[in-house]
Write an enzyme that holds these catalytic residues in place. Structure first.
Site, PDB file in Angstrom:
ATOM      1  N   THR A   1      17.856  50.646  45.870  1.00 28.11           N
ATOM      2  CA  THR A   1      18.976  49.849  46.390  1.00 28.11           C
ATOM      3  C   THR A   1      19.541  50.598  47.595  1.00 28.11           C
ATOM      4  O   THR A   1      19.345  51.804  47.726  1.00 28.11           O
ATOM      5  CB  THR A   1      20.085  49.689  45.340  1.00 28.11           C
ATOM      6  OG1 THR A   1      20.558  51.008  45.026  1.00 28.11           O
ATOM      7  CG2 THR A   1      19.571  49.027  44.087  1.00 28.11           C
TER       8      THR A   1
ATOM      9  N   GLU B   1      17.787  44.695  41.929  1.00 25.10           N
ATOM     10  CA  GLU B   1      17.608  44.916  40.486  1.00 25.10           C
ATOM     11  C   GLU B   1      17.035  43.693  39.769  1.00 25.10           C
ATOM     12  O   GLU B   1      16.613  43.784  38.619  1.00 25.10           O
ATOM     13  CB  GLU B   1      18.960  45.254  39.842  1.00 25.10           C
ATOM     14  CG  GLU B   1      19.489  46.639  40.122  1.00 25.10           C
ATOM     15  CD  GLU B   1      20.318  46.703  41.410  1.00 25.10           C
ATOM     16  OE1 GLU B   1      20.093  45.872  42.316  1.00 25.10           O
ATOM     17  OE2 GLU B   1      21.181  47.590  41.489  1.00 25.10           O
TER      18      GLU B   1
ATOM     19  N   LYS C   1      42.337  43.380  47.693  1.00 20.55           N
ATOM     20  CA  LYS C   1      43.346  43.392  46.622  1.00 20.55           C
ATOM     21  C   LYS C   1      44.719  43.481  47.255  1.00 20.55           C
ATOM     22  O   LYS C   1      45.090  44.502  47.805  1.00 20.55           O
ATOM     23  CB  LYS C   1      43.096  44.568  45.680  1.00 20.55           C
ATOM     24  CG  LYS C   1      41.741  44.444  45.007  1.00 20.55           C
ATOM     25  CD  LYS C   1      41.399  45.636  44.141  1.00 20.55           C
ATOM     26  CE  LYS C   1      39.929  45.564  43.752  1.00 20.55           C
ATOM     27  NZ  LYS C   1      39.024  46.239  44.680  1.00 20.55           N
TER      28      LYS C   1
ATOM     29  N   TRP D   1      43.728  38.896  44.060  1.00 15.99           N
ATOM     30  CA  TRP D   1      42.502  39.056  44.832  1.00 15.99           C
ATOM     31  C   TRP D   1      42.423  38.029  45.941  1.00 15.99           C
ATOM     32  O   TRP D   1      42.688  36.855  45.736  1.00 15.99           O
ATOM     33  CB  TRP D   1      41.294  38.790  43.955  1.00 15.99           C
ATOM     34  CG  TRP D   1      40.977  39.876  42.997  1.00 15.99           C
ATOM     35  CD1 TRP D   1      41.560  41.112  42.908  1.00 15.99           C
ATOM     36  CD2 TRP D   1      39.989  39.794  41.972  1.00 15.99           C
ATOM     37  NE1 TRP D   1      40.985  41.806  41.894  1.00 15.99           N
ATOM     38  CE2 TRP D   1      40.023  41.038  41.300  1.00 15.99           C
ATOM     39  CE3 TRP D   1      39.084  38.834  41.574  1.00 15.99           C
ATOM     40  CZ2 TRP D   1      39.166  41.308  40.236  1.00 15.99           C
ATOM     41  CZ3 TRP D   1      38.243  39.103  40.523  1.00 15.99           C
ATOM     42  CH2 TRP D   1      38.284  40.334  39.861  1.00 15.99           C
TER      43      TRP D   1
HETATM   44  P1  ADP Z   1      22.404  45.692  49.076  1.00 15.27           P
HETATM   45  O1  ADP Z   1      23.250  44.556  49.576  1.00 15.27           O
HETATM   46  O2  ADP Z   1      23.242  46.827  48.581  1.00 15.27           O
HETATM   47  O3  ADP Z   1      21.306  46.029  49.984  1.00 15.27           O
HETATM   48  P2  ADP Z   1      20.896  43.888  47.443  1.00 15.27           P
HETATM   49  O4  ADP Z   1      20.037  43.527  48.536  1.00 15.27           O
HETATM   50  O5  ADP Z   1      20.305  44.108  46.115  1.00 15.27           O
HETATM   51  O6  ADP Z   1      21.670  45.197  47.754  1.00 15.27           O
HETATM   52  O7  ADP Z   1      22.039  42.832  47.433  1.00 15.27           O
HETATM   53  C1  ADP Z   1      22.458  42.138  46.320  1.00 15.27           C
HETATM   54  C2  ADP Z   1      23.825  41.592  46.547  1.00 15.27           C
HETATM   55  O8  ADP Z   1      23.847  40.686  47.649  1.00 15.27           O
HETATM   56  C3  ADP Z   1      24.339  40.791  45.398  1.00 15.27           C
HETATM   57  O9  ADP Z   1      24.848  41.630  44.389  1.00 15.27           O
HETATM   58  C4  ADP Z   1      25.425  39.947  46.071  1.00 15.27           C
HETATM   59  O10 ADP Z   1      26.617  40.688  46.244  1.00 15.27           O
HETATM   60  C5  ADP Z   1      24.846  39.695  47.437  1.00 15.27           C
HETATM   61  N1  ADP Z   1      24.238  38.358  47.480  1.00 15.27           N
HETATM   62  C6  ADP Z   1      22.937  38.063  47.322  1.00 15.27           C
HETATM   63  N2  ADP Z   1      22.726  36.732  47.459  1.00 15.27           N
HETATM   64  C7  ADP Z   1      23.924  36.165  47.692  1.00 15.27           C
HETATM   65  C8  ADP Z   1      24.383  34.817  47.912  1.00 15.27           C
HETATM   66  N3  ADP Z   1      23.552  33.786  47.941  1.00 15.27           N
HETATM   67  N4  ADP Z   1      25.703  34.620  48.094  1.00 15.27           N
HETATM   68  C9  ADP Z   1      26.567  35.649  48.083  1.00 15.27           C
HETATM   69  N5  ADP Z   1      26.199  36.932  47.903  1.00 15.27           N
HETATM   70  C10 ADP Z   1      24.903  37.202  47.702  1.00 15.27           C
END
Ligand code: ADP
Length: 545
Positions: free
Chosen positions: A187, A332, A441, A446
């Site tokens: 990640t 994940e 916040k 929120w």
């Molecule tokens: P990082 O953003 O840390 O690189 P990831 O690629 O695993 O990690 O991102 C996952 C995160 O991206 C999710 O937990 C969520 O917050 C956000 N996300 C993914 N798809 C969507 C979506 N369609 N709408 C809003 N947020 C999203």
């Protein structure tokens, strides 16, 4: 007890490329490279070269089951061969994101214990600087012809084409336990050290079936797929596997594409399904409108990784007649957990676009739970908001060699904490209100940064917007809106605030609105809220890319 009487064929990644070569052997895999001619070949060729790679890994590099092989590369046919050649023999494909900070790259390669790194020519200098700090790496394979090898100080460096030369194009992939690891992806580490997600053959195949079903918009969806997402990020959302499973023409582009080049690729190759983060599609929309163009073959545009603004969804759907799929997932979760294919009756409804703004519907195989701060279960009634927990056969059960992260990330009864604040309705439509670390916040309540950004992007002069919480002595945080105006447009703070008046709750009104040329992005192409918070908390301007 009565056992079923069906074949116990293990679900293995190698079988995907076998299937593609056997039944879709002449379908093309196209690689577009800036400044160089396109590369074209077929699934049959891809399998033959994956086989040569597999032999080379075993015979020439001494790689065996469970060994980690890193890639440090953009999207290309050679990267595609690595997806199958490495996993096919039971080794583990570790895709490293070259856009990370060097300390993170060093941490990730050492933590994974990678034995070899396969690196693109233009990325060699990054690894040259790091190589002395990577004691476990035995050597480096440069993804190039021998003649195109740069002069390099990388230890034990060899050209990819030299490595795989004169080896058989045939292979019988070994058969092993489907629960063995197939690939590894860290990640981005927006909080703390990056964490390793170790996919298995079984999880990958099950996810591929599910993602394929979840993306099937029509019979033509899989004619040609172009992932704008990188192959180093969550396995390009699983699309290389999906493409092989359905035998789609697969179009790979290097990441330096501007909207005009991406448009060219989509049109020329007759792409029907394309996937990327919202920033890509916002730029594309602006490009289409300012040049009076249409996307003539794209049927479905899948958008994930961050929340897309409503105005953009409406534009693609209504102005351009393209099915917009909002999909949600994370590294994940392999990553697909939802897609935005609506129920049939929603298509005729005036609220059709509202459904599309939700982050899709829960797909089969994924279980969801909403909990409050004390982990009490909340109702999935579309309005209760809490942290989204998920469970299923393609969801991580822990992090690679990281007990601390596993304990923090997985609940006692085996749910993965997503860190996303969401609501879910009774039909499984997920609305991501915010990431828990991005929510603003204010006065004990929120404010959803996502909703605020959405409201701002609806202004005709706004190209992109980001809302972040800035420390405040009374309210703890107050929203700041950072806006990128469309080219040639001049905007004023008060103009934006009066536009927002009536579109958002009064107390959400940003205390300040600032204008920048570009927003900082993370290594995965999302807006970096963290660097915005850091810059503006100190009264500075955001770092340029
Ligand atoms: P990082 O953003 O840390 O690189 P990831 O690629 O695993 O990690 O991102 C996952 C995160 O991206 C999710 O937990 C969520 O917050 C956000 N996300 C993914 N798809 C969507 C979506 N369609 N709408 C809003 N947020 C999203």
């Amino acid at each position: 007890m009565l056992q079923g009487l069906m074949m116990d064929t293990p679900l293995l990644v190698g079988s995907l490329i076998d299937h593609a070569a056997r039944w879709h052997g002449d379908r093309e895999i196209v690689t577009h490279r800036t400044g160089r001619p396109d590369h074209r070949y077929s699934y049959r060729d891809a399998r033959a070269r994956s086989a040569r790679l597999a032999h080379a890994l075993r015979q020439r590099l001494g790689i065996g089951s469970g060994d980690r092989i890193a890639t440090f590369a953009w999207n290309s046919y050679r990267h595609f061969e690595l997806y199958f050649g490495v996993s096919g023999i039971g080794a583990v494909l570790h895709t490293v994101n070259p856009r990370l900070f060097t300390q993170q790259i060093e941490y990730i390669i050492n933590h994974a214990g990678d034995r070899y790194v396969f690196v693109d020519v233009d990325l060699v200098p990054i690894l040259e600087a790091l190589a002395p700090k990577l004691p476990l790496v035995d050597g480096y394979v440069v993804l190039a012809e021998e003649g195109a090898m740069p002069a390099t100080g990388l230890p034990n460096a060899i050209a990819y084409e030299a490595l795989i030369r004169d080896l058989p194009e045939e292979i019988q992939w070994p058969v092993f336990d489907e629960r063995l690891a197939s690939s590894l992806c860290y990640t981005s580490g927006t909080t703390g050290n990056p964490k390793g997600v170790l996919y298995s053959h079984r999880s990958t195949l099950l996810h591929t079936f599910a993602a394929t079903a979840a993306l099937s918009v029509s019979r033509r969806t899989f004619d040609a797929i172009l992932p704008v997402v990188p192959m180093f990020h969550a396995n390009a959302w699983g699309l290389p596997y999906v493409a092989a499973m359905v035998g789609a023409k697969f179009v790979l582009c290097d990441p330096h594409l501007d909207p005009s080049q991406l448009y060219e690729s989509l049109e020329r190759e007759g792409v029907t399904l394309t996937c990327g983060v919202p920033t890509i599609w916002l730029r594309m929309l602006d490009y289409l409108r300012s040049n009076g163009l249409r996307l003539n073959t794209v049927e479905a545009l899948c958008c994930g990784g961050a929340a897309p603004p409503r105005s953009m969804i409406a534009a693609f759907e209504e102005e351009f007649g393209i099915t917009f799929l909002n999909a949600w997932g994370m590294t994940e979760s392999s990553p697909v957990c939802t897609t935005g294919i609506p129920r049939r009756e929603h298509d005729a409804m005036p609220q059709r676009i509202d459904y599309k703004t939700r982050a899709g519907r829960c797909i089969f195989g994924v279980e969801m739970l909403l909990v409050d701060d004390d982990e009490n279960e909340l109702p999935m009634d579309g309005s209760a908001q809490g942290e989204l927990l998920i469970r299923g056969p393609w969801i991580a059960a822990g992090y690679y060699n990281d007990a601390g992260a596993t304990n923090a990330g997985i609940t006692a009864d085996g749910w993965l904490r997503t860190g996303d604040i969401a609501s879910v309705d009774h039909q499984g439509y997920v609305t991501i209100r915010d990431r828990s670390k991005d929510v603003i916040k204010s006065g004990g309540e929120w404010i959803s940064s996502v909703d605020l950004e959405n409201a701002a992007v609806a202004h005709p002069g706004v190209l992109e917007a980001a809302a972040v919480g800035i420390p405040h002595p009374t309210w703890s945080e107050r929203p700041l809106l950072v806006i990128v105006p469309k080219p040639g447009v001049r905007l004023e703070r008060e103009e934006i605030r009066s536009f927002l008046d009536g579109r958002i709750p009064k107390w959400w009104m940003p205390d300040d609105v600032v204008f920048v040329d570009e927003l900082p992005h993370t290594a995965t192409g999302k807006i970096s809220k963290r660097s915005l918070r850091e810059s503006f908390a100190n009264g500075g301007v955001p770092a340029r890319r």
